[in-house]
Scaffold this active site. Sequence first.
Site, PDB file in Angstrom:
ATOM      1  N   ASP A 103       7.861 -46.647  -6.899  1.00 12.68           N
ATOM      2  CA  ASP A 103       8.670 -46.065  -5.817  1.00 12.68           C
ATOM      3  C   ASP A 103      10.157 -46.150  -6.152  1.00 12.68           C
ATOM      4  O   ASP A 103      10.575 -47.011  -6.917  1.00 12.68           O
ATOM      5  CB  ASP A 103       8.487 -46.855  -4.510  1.00 12.68           C
ATOM      6  CG  ASP A 103       7.064 -46.868  -4.033  1.00 12.68           C
ATOM      7  OD1 ASP A 103       6.321 -45.934  -4.356  1.00 12.68           O
ATOM      8  OD2 ASP A 103       6.717 -47.830  -3.324  1.00 12.68           O
TER       9      ASP A 103
HETATM   10  N1  URA Z   1       2.905 -50.372  -4.893  1.00  8.99           N
HETATM   11  C1  URA Z   1       3.909 -49.952  -4.121  1.00  8.99           C
HETATM   12  O1  URA Z   1       3.858 -50.087  -2.898  1.00  8.99           O
HETATM   13  N2  URA Z   1       4.973 -49.394  -4.708  1.00  8.99           N
HETATM   14  C2  URA Z   1       5.096 -49.248  -6.040  1.00  8.99           C
HETATM   15  O2  URA Z   1       6.102 -48.738  -6.521  1.00  8.99           O
HETATM   16  C3  URA Z   1       4.027 -49.689  -6.839  1.00  8.99           C
HETATM   17  C4  URA Z   1       2.933 -50.248  -6.229  1.00  8.99           C
END
Ligand code: URA
Length: 247
Positions: A103
Amino acid sequence: MERLQKILAQAGVASRRKCEELIQSGAVTVNGEKVTTLGVKADPAVDAIAVNGKTIRGEKKLYLMLNKSKGVITSANDPQGRKVVTDFLPGIKERVYPVGRLDYDTEGLLILTNDGEFANLLTHPKHHVPKTYHATVKGVPHGTALEQLQKGVKLEDGMTSPAEVEYHDVDTDKNEATIAITIYEGRNRQVRRMFEAVGHKVIRLKRIKFGELGLQQLGRGKFRHLTPQEVEELKAAAFKTHKVHKK
Ligand code: URA
């Protein structure tokens, strides 16, 4: 001689499945002739293979590890002009793309490559490559919450597979805890949603391991090439069957 989709994927055009779609859509030519059926073979050393008129070359395979900072998009470009992960690869001319996603607000270990087969192998849901995160959460989750995460929690897209969870750090003054969590799936915002499901908001998330590969001393925003041994170990991790984690 190799199947056309394999040659295209190995050249870093896209995953093998995407390359099959490209062939079927009429985007691929071999020695100037359009090929739209799957199963056609070619020799990349002899035949001129082109995608949308652009000849592909047997590009050198690159395997990189980036310690992504937060506030960076896991993408090769962003129409809104925000920072993207490839901005952090000075000197890399080849077109590499991320293996899976982190993310915008997640930091840590991201692999980038121009080897479509390798990317596909590591991200294919049936391969269950473990990914470990440090999740700093509001409040200190207690035994039952951690047990729930271990067994699987119900999310809107279904139950999560079993995960491994342990305390990494507890800060009672700030009322925060950092939990090391290993998951064997790669759903969208999965770790954040898993903690939310047990009542704890994630305030910082960092991926520290992909398979057995760790970030070690790599500084934030820095990258390095993987060693051939690390690449082989990642492939082996993908081939290993984690029966217990199968759906
Ligand atoms: N899980 C998440 O919530 N975000 C990420 O970036 C990777 C795994």
